[in-house]
Design an enzyme around this catalytic site. Structure first.
Site, mmCIF file in Angstrom:
data_model
loop_
_atom_site.group_PDB
_atom_site.id
_atom_site.type_symbol
_atom_site.label_atom_id
_atom_site.label_comp_id
_atom_site.label_asym_id
_atom_site.label_seq_id
_atom_site.Cartn_x
_atom_site.Cartn_y
_atom_site.Cartn_z
ATOM 1 N N GLU A 239 0.837 -1.206 0.000
ATOM 2 C CA GLU A 239 0.000 0.000 0.000
ATOM 3 C C GLU A 239 0.871 1.257 0.000
ATOM 4 O O GLU A 239 0.651 2.180 -0.791
ATOM 5 C CB GLU A 239 -0.929 -0.025 1.221
ATOM 6 C CG GLU A 239 -2.075 0.963 1.098
ATOM 7 C CD GLU A 239 -3.054 0.867 2.252
ATOM 8 O OE1 GLU A 239 -3.884 -0.058 2.245
ATOM 9 O OE2 GLU A 239 -2.981 1.725 3.169
ATOM 10 N N ARG A 264 -2.010 31.608 -20.797
ATOM 11 C CA ARG A 264 -3.066 32.302 -21.528
ATOM 12 C C ARG A 264 -3.136 33.757 -21.055
ATOM 13 O O ARG A 264 -3.201 33.999 -19.843
ATOM 14 C CB ARG A 264 -4.405 31.609 -21.225
ATOM 15 C CG ARG A 264 -5.348 31.555 -22.421
ATOM 16 C CD ARG A 264 -6.670 30.922 -22.025
ATOM 17 N NE ARG A 264 -6.580 29.545 -21.597
ATOM 18 C CZ ARG A 264 -7.374 29.001 -20.674
ATOM 19 N NH1 ARG A 264 -8.296 29.709 -20.064
ATOM 20 N NH2 ARG A 264 -7.238 27.738 -20.338
#
Ligand code: FAD
Length: 380
Positions: A239, A264
């Site tokens: 895990e 942008r």
């Protein structure tokens, strides 16, 4: 540091990424995405590291993390990734290792086919960090056991068909008195109470599990009586090493989106990335992700080689959870107001990732384990 994958495996990585882009890249609402789970089973992803007796693919840990990373890169929701990881690495891997052929045919094949969900139940109200003083007990009774106690923060609990539970069969023996049990959800006396709200990972529901004098047959023991700590060790090695691989892929995807947004320009103003402060923060995220990937792959290789099995799982878990949380927070800061408004899922990513700081053992406990592995260099 990157594995030199052969063309066939590169194709497999691309296939898994495209599958996630086409079938999983939507934000899961609260609750387990059962459709997504089943779609992953259809792509044979629920058996990646499992043996042929489970209908698994017998992939190495290194291959498994690469494919989970591709799932995240393709856009799988972190909640689904975490739920799958808790099932696969926390429960299936130790069950396949310590269970026999009977368990493979009764449970394993169904789980790989997506029709059974498992949960690992360790943490107790008295504190998940103190495994040796576990209060859940399983007393011998007749030919079997009677299980009493309470577990909490159990991932998948509300959806699980079967619980891998750690209980004390000999409290006076501490960790040597722990035994692992497989407990079906329909066992009389077992009750699940879902946790109503969490900060993140809405797609990986968790809950408490109560065992009120549950009668278990002797065959419910996974491995052997007193062998629970070894079962837990396997669960934690897998895990801690593998469960955040998908989150790394998801963070790469977030970074690509964040870069596009920062480049942008709006309303004649320079693009945010034209400011060095913004460009540097983006660069810092990239550095963090690349460093985390190097540690992840190194740790997965160590798991495959059975080397330093205490050190590397903790090192991977601690590094990935801290790095990914910092990167998610940095990206949220870059989005600024839009981040607070959760545009592009920036706030969700941070909340989901912050959950990993405590999962699989807190990072304070990981540091304890790492520190215990440090030795002076005799040649220095
Ligand atoms: C998203 C998520 C998923 C989870 N999934 C599962 C699951 O599927 N199954 C399951 O059983 N559990 C699960 N857990 C529980 C998790 O394993 C525990 O939260 C963790 O082990 C810590 O236990 P605790 O919360 O009881 O905190 P405690 O153990 O009470 O710790 C409290 C604080 O004390 C510190 N501390 C305690 N002891 C030490 C020590 N020896 N050294 C240094 N610091 C220490 C801790 O770091 C922490 O800051 C999950 C948790 C999260 C957040």
């Amino acid at each position: 540091m990157y594995p030199d994958w052969n063309p066939e495996f590169q194709h497999e990585i691309a296939r898994v990424r495209h599958f996630a882009e086409a079938s999983l890249s939507r934000r899961a609402e609260a609750g387990l995405d059962r459709q997504g789970w089943q779609a992953c089973a259809g792509e044979k992803l629920l058996g990646l590291p499992l043996p042929a007796s489970w209908d698994g693919a017998s992939c190495s840990a290194l291959e498994t993390v690469a494919l989970f990373e591709a799932l995240g890169r393709g856009g799988a929701d972190r909640g689904l990734l975490f739920a799958l990881g808790a099932h696969l690495f926390g429960a299936c891997v130790p069950m396949a290792l310590y269970g026999g052929p009977d368990l493979a045919s009764r449970q394993g094949r169904f789980s790989v086919a997506g029709s059974r969900i498992f949960a690992l139940a360790i943490t107790e109200p008295s504190g998940g960090s103190h495994i040796s003083s576990m209060e859940t007990t399983a007393r011998l009774s007749g030919g079997g056991y009677v299980l009493r106690g309470e577990k909490r923060f159990v991932t998948n609990a509300p959806d699980a068909d079967l619980f891998l539970v750690l209980a004390s069969t000999s409290p006076e023996r501490g960790t040597f008195g722990l035994t692992a049990f497989l407990v079906p959800k329909e066992t009389p006396g077992l009750e699940v109470r879902p946790l109503a709200s969490t900060l993140g990972l809405a797609g990986a529901p968790m809950g408490s599990v109560y065992f009120q004098s549950c009668e278990l047959p002797a065959a419910a023991v996974l491995g052997k009586e007193g062998g629970g700590f070894a079962v837990l060790g396997t669960a934690m090695q897998w895990e801690r090493t593998c469960i955040l691989a998908g989150f790394l892929g998801a963070a790469e995807r977030d970074l690509a989106r964040c870069v596009a947004r920062m480049r942008r320009s709006r309303g004649g103003h320079p693009a945010p990335a034209d400011h060095q402060a913004v460009a540097h923060r983006l660069a810092g995220v990239k550095c963090g992700l690349e460093a985390a990937r190097a540690v992840l792959y190194r740790g997965a290789s160590a798991l495959d080689l059975r080397r330093e099995t205490l050190l590397w799982p903790s090192l991977v878990k601690r590094t990935l959870s801290e790095t990914l949380t910092t990167c998610a927070q940095d990206m949220m800061r870059l989005y600024a107001g839009a981040g607070w408004a959760d545009e592009d899922g920036a706030a969700t990513a941070w909340r989901d990732t912050a959950a990993t700081l405590s999962a699989s053992g807190t990072n304070d406990v990981q540091l304890n384990l790492i520190a215990s592995c440090l030795r002076p260099d005799p040649g220095a």
